[in-house]
Design a protein around this motif. Structure first.
Motif, PDB file in Angstrom:
ATOM      1  N   ILE A 116      72.360  23.355  84.061  1.00  0.00           N
ATOM      2  CA  ILE A 116      71.755  24.437  83.276  1.00  0.00           C
ATOM      3  C   ILE A 116      71.176  23.897  81.968  1.00  0.00           C
ATOM      4  O   ILE A 116      70.058  24.222  81.580  1.00  0.00           O
ATOM      5  CB  ILE A 116      72.788  25.549  82.998  1.00  0.00           C
ATOM      6  CG1 ILE A 116      73.061  26.331  84.280  1.00  0.00           C
ATOM      7  CG2 ILE A 116      72.283  26.497  81.905  1.00  0.00           C
ATOM      8  CD1 ILE A 116      74.087  27.429  84.129  1.00  0.00           C
ATOM      9  N   LYS A 117      71.935  23.047  81.280  1.00  0.00           N
ATOM     10  CA  LYS A 117      71.446  22.494  80.014  1.00  0.00           C
ATOM     11  C   LYS A 117      70.207  21.632  80.227  1.00  0.00           C
ATOM     12  O   LYS A 117      69.300  21.619  79.402  1.00  0.00           O
ATOM     13  CB  LYS A 117      72.553  21.674  79.336  1.00  0.00           C
ATOM     14  CG  LYS A 117      73.666  22.512  78.723  1.00  0.00           C
ATOM     15  CD  LYS A 117      74.649  21.646  77.952  1.00  0.00           C
ATOM     16  CE  LYS A 117      75.719  22.494  77.277  1.00  0.00           C
ATOM     17  NZ  LYS A 117      76.697  21.657  76.526  1.00  0.00           N
ATOM     18  N   LEU A 118      70.168  20.934  81.348  1.00  0.00           N
ATOM     19  CA  LEU A 118      69.019  20.082  81.654  1.00  0.00           C
ATOM     20  C   LEU A 118      67.766  20.931  81.872  1.00  0.00           C
ATOM     21  O   LEU A 118      66.689  20.591  81.374  1.00  0.00           O
ATOM     22  CB  LEU A 118      69.311  19.242  82.899  1.00  0.00           C
ATOM     23  CG  LEU A 118      68.167  18.341  83.395  1.00  0.00           C
ATOM     24  CD1 LEU A 118      67.793  17.327  82.328  1.00  0.00           C
ATOM     25  CD2 LEU A 118      68.567  17.635  84.695  1.00  0.00           C
ATOM     26  N   VAL A 119      67.906  22.046  82.580  1.00  0.00           N
ATOM     27  CA  VAL A 119      66.768  22.937  82.812  1.00  0.00           C
ATOM     28  C   VAL A 119      66.290  23.535  81.493  1.00  0.00           C
ATOM     29  O   VAL A 119      65.081  23.616  81.228  1.00  0.00           O
ATOM     30  CB  VAL A 119      67.146  24.045  83.815  1.00  0.00           C
ATOM     31  CG1 VAL A 119      66.022  25.081  83.920  1.00  0.00           C
ATOM     32  CG2 VAL A 119      67.428  23.451  85.184  1.00  0.00           C
ATOM     33  N   ALA A 120      67.251  23.952  80.644  1.00  0.00           N
ATOM     34  CA  ALA A 120      66.886  24.518  79.339  1.00  0.00           C
ATOM     35  C   ALA A 120      66.173  23.481  78.478  1.00  0.00           C
ATOM     36  O   ALA A 120      65.196  23.796  77.785  1.00  0.00           O
ATOM     37  CB  ALA A 120      68.133  25.032  78.629  1.00  0.00           C
ATOM     38  N   GLU A 121      66.629  22.245  78.531  1.00  0.00           N
ATOM     39  CA  GLU A 121      66.001  21.185  77.747  1.00  0.00           C
ATOM     40  C   GLU A 121      64.599  20.872  78.289  1.00  0.00           C
ATOM     41  O   GLU A 121      63.679  20.578  77.511  1.00  0.00           O
ATOM     42  CB  GLU A 121      66.866  19.926  77.783  1.00  0.00           C
ATOM     43  CG  GLU A 121      66.395  18.806  76.865  1.00  0.00           C
ATOM     44  CD  GLU A 121      66.290  19.224  75.404  1.00  0.00           C
ATOM     45  OE1 GLU A 121      65.386  18.721  74.710  1.00  0.00           O
ATOM     46  OE2 GLU A 121      67.095  20.069  74.963  1.00  0.00           O
ATOM     47  N   THR A 122      64.442  20.951  79.598  1.00  0.00           N
ATOM     48  CA  THR A 122      63.120  20.750  80.200  1.00  0.00           C
ATOM     49  C   THR A 122      62.151  21.807  79.701  1.00  0.00           C
ATOM     50  O   THR A 122      60.998  21.511  79.365  1.00  0.00           O
ATOM     51  CB  THR A 122      63.222  20.815  81.735  1.00  0.00           C
ATOM     52  OG1 THR A 122      64.080  19.772  82.186  1.00  0.00           O
ATOM     53  CG2 THR A 122      61.855  20.645  82.373  1.00  0.00           C
ATOM     54  N   LEU A 123      62.604  23.058  79.643  1.00  0.00           N
ATOM     55  CA  LEU A 123      61.761  24.139  79.117  1.00  0.00           C
ATOM     56  C   LEU A 123      61.429  23.884  77.651  1.00  0.00           C
ATOM     57  O   LEU A 123      60.279  24.036  77.226  1.00  0.00           O
ATOM     58  CB  LEU A 123      62.467  25.485  79.266  1.00  0.00           C
ATOM     59  CG  LEU A 123      61.767  26.687  78.628  1.00  0.00           C
ATOM     60  CD1 LEU A 123      60.363  26.871  79.189  1.00  0.00           C
ATOM     61  CD2 LEU A 123      62.595  27.959  78.832  1.00  0.00           C
ATOM     62  N   ARG A 124      62.421  23.455  76.886  1.00  0.00           N
ATOM     63  CA  ARG A 124      62.205  23.180  75.456  1.00  0.00           C
ATOM     64  C   ARG A 124      61.158  22.083  75.263  1.00  0.00           C
ATOM     65  O   ARG A 124      60.263  22.197  74.406  1.00  0.00           O
ATOM     66  CB  ARG A 124      63.527  22.781  74.802  1.00  0.00           C
ATOM     67  CG  ARG A 124      63.522  22.874  73.263  1.00  0.00           C
ATOM     68  CD  ARG A 124      64.863  22.405  72.708  1.00  0.00           C
ATOM     69  NE  ARG A 124      65.974  23.096  73.322  1.00  0.00           N
ATOM     70  CZ  ARG A 124      66.409  24.298  72.949  1.00  0.00           C
ATOM     71  NH1 ARG A 124      65.803  24.936  71.962  1.00  0.00           N
ATOM     72  NH2 ARG A 124      67.437  24.862  73.568  1.00  0.00           N
ATOM     73  N   GLU A 125      61.251  21.025  76.038  1.00  0.00           N
ATOM     74  CA  GLU A 125      60.294  19.916  75.934  1.00  0.00           C
ATOM     75  C   GLU A 125      58.893  20.358  76.354  1.00  0.00           C
ATOM     76  O   GLU A 125      57.897  19.952  75.748  1.00  0.00           O
ATOM     77  CB  GLU A 125      60.763  18.751  76.815  1.00  0.00           C
ATOM     78  CG  GLU A 125      62.019  18.057  76.298  1.00  0.00           C
ATOM     79  CD  GLU A 125      62.542  17.023  77.277  1.00  0.00           C
ATOM     80  OE1 GLU A 125      61.962  16.918  78.396  1.00  0.00           O
ATOM     81  OE2 GLU A 125      63.524  16.325  76.948  1.00  0.00           O
ATOM     82  N   THR A 126      58.813  21.192  77.378  1.00  0.00           N
ATOM     83  CA  THR A 126      57.521  21.700  77.848  1.00  0.00           C
ATOM     84  C   THR A 126      56.833  22.510  76.765  1.00  0.00           C
ATOM     85  O   THR A 126      55.636  22.333  76.488  1.00  0.00           O
ATOM     86  CB  THR A 126      57.714  22.569  79.104  1.00  0.00           C
ATOM     87  OG1 THR A 126      58.290  21.773  80.146  1.00  0.00           O
ATOM     88  CG2 THR A 126      56.383  23.139  79.584  1.00  0.00           C
TER      89      THR A 126
END
Length: 308
Positions: A116-126
């Motif tokens: 979950i944290k990885l997906v959230a971080e991916t969104l943040r980076e995008t």
């Protein structure tokens, strides 16, 4: 088309990828379920999502009915419209046209706790990359985007709310098993999943809605669209809206003079017109630069047209 020349319009697979990449919300439908299993009813609601490397990640509010449904029965569908901001949507409805849209079927898979944290971080980076691209853009780009109503047209601003909200969300991955492209008349066309997998989202798709709204909200640029109808299509127009943009060109909904009736009279009709760029726009800056060049060219050629 000349032999060896590149097509001036996108393939259906590319259009589907662009619709998914440009929007940030869609309608998720899952099969109602409880501890006793699946029911015969469908539960639907509007949810936010984002796409990364062709994968669709849907954000469902915690304790939402979708949460329960997907645990019992992973089957679902997801529908996404091509966003039409501002007055453009009103005009389309008035002439009986619908937004082009993508309808997906597949499985709604909950992202594991450790990811979950990885997906959230991916969104943040995008979102960070998108916001950086806007900050570093030219004055022309900034001017167009500033004319837009960013509360309703900015993809990054609307998705940022997921990260800033006090509300808890659970990310799901939507695994596609079928994809349909639905045009403005409501006609469905099945799209090959391999073609979608092989295609890439257009470089303009992340900013397309803000671009469209910014141009449509700007009076001088709206007037320039009517000139494009005259100078590039030889169609006299008294109004026009930008309908869509992509790396190869853009579509305009123009109120153009129709053919003569039996009594010799003419009426203005809304028509979709396709304009091709001289070279593919690899980024938002190049698209806006070519648009400005076309505006100048249209003004320079205006004197050659009579009856305006």
């Amino acid at each position: 088309m000349l032999k060896g020349s590149k097509p001036s319009v996108l393939s259906l697979a590319e259009r589907c990828r662009n619709i998914l990449a440009s929007n940030w919300h869609g309608k998720l439908s899952t099969i109602k379920a409880d501890a006793h299993g699946s029911k015969e009813e469908i539960y639907s609601s509007k949810v936010k999502y984002f796409v990364k490397k062709g994968r669709v990640y849907i954000w469902v509010p915690e304790n939402d009915q979708h949460d329960v449904n997907a645990i019992i029965d992973e089957r679902g569908s997801f529908a996404v419209n091509s966003p039409h901001p501002g007055s453009l949507a009103t005009v389309l409805r008035s002439v009986g046209k619908f937004p082009t849209r993508v309808a997906l079927t597949g499985e709604v898979i909950r992202v594991s706790d450790e990811k979950i944290k990885l997906v959230a971080e991916t969104l943040r980076e995008t979102l960070s990359a998108e916001q950086k691209a806007i900050k570093e853009s030219s004055n022309v780009v900034s001017g167009i985007l500033n004319s837009s109503n960013l509360d309703s047209s900015s993809r990054s601003k609307n998705l940022q709310e997921l990260l800033d909200s006090n509300k808890s969300y659970i990310p799901y991955k939507f695994n596609m098993s079928s994809c349909s492209y639905i045009d403005g008349s409501g006609s469905h066309q099945e799209v090959d999943l391999d073609a979608i997998e092989a295609s890439k989202a257009d470089p303009l798709s992340r900013f397309s809605i803000a671009l469209i709204d910014g141009i449509n909200q700007h009076e001088a640029r709206r007037r320039a669209l009517t000139l494009f109808c005259v100078t590039h299509m030889n169609r006299r127009a008294k109004d026009a809206f930008l309908l869509s943009v992509d790396r190869k060109g853009f579509d305009v909904l123009g109120k153009v003079l129709g053919p003569a009736a039996k009594d010799g009279s003419h009426e203005y009709q809304w028509k979709e017109l396709r304009f091709t760029l001289k070279e593919e726009a690899r980024d938002i800056g190049r698209f806006c630069q070519q648009l400005v060049e076309m505006e100048k060219e249209a003004l320079d050629n205006l004197s050659s047209f009579s009856g305006l």
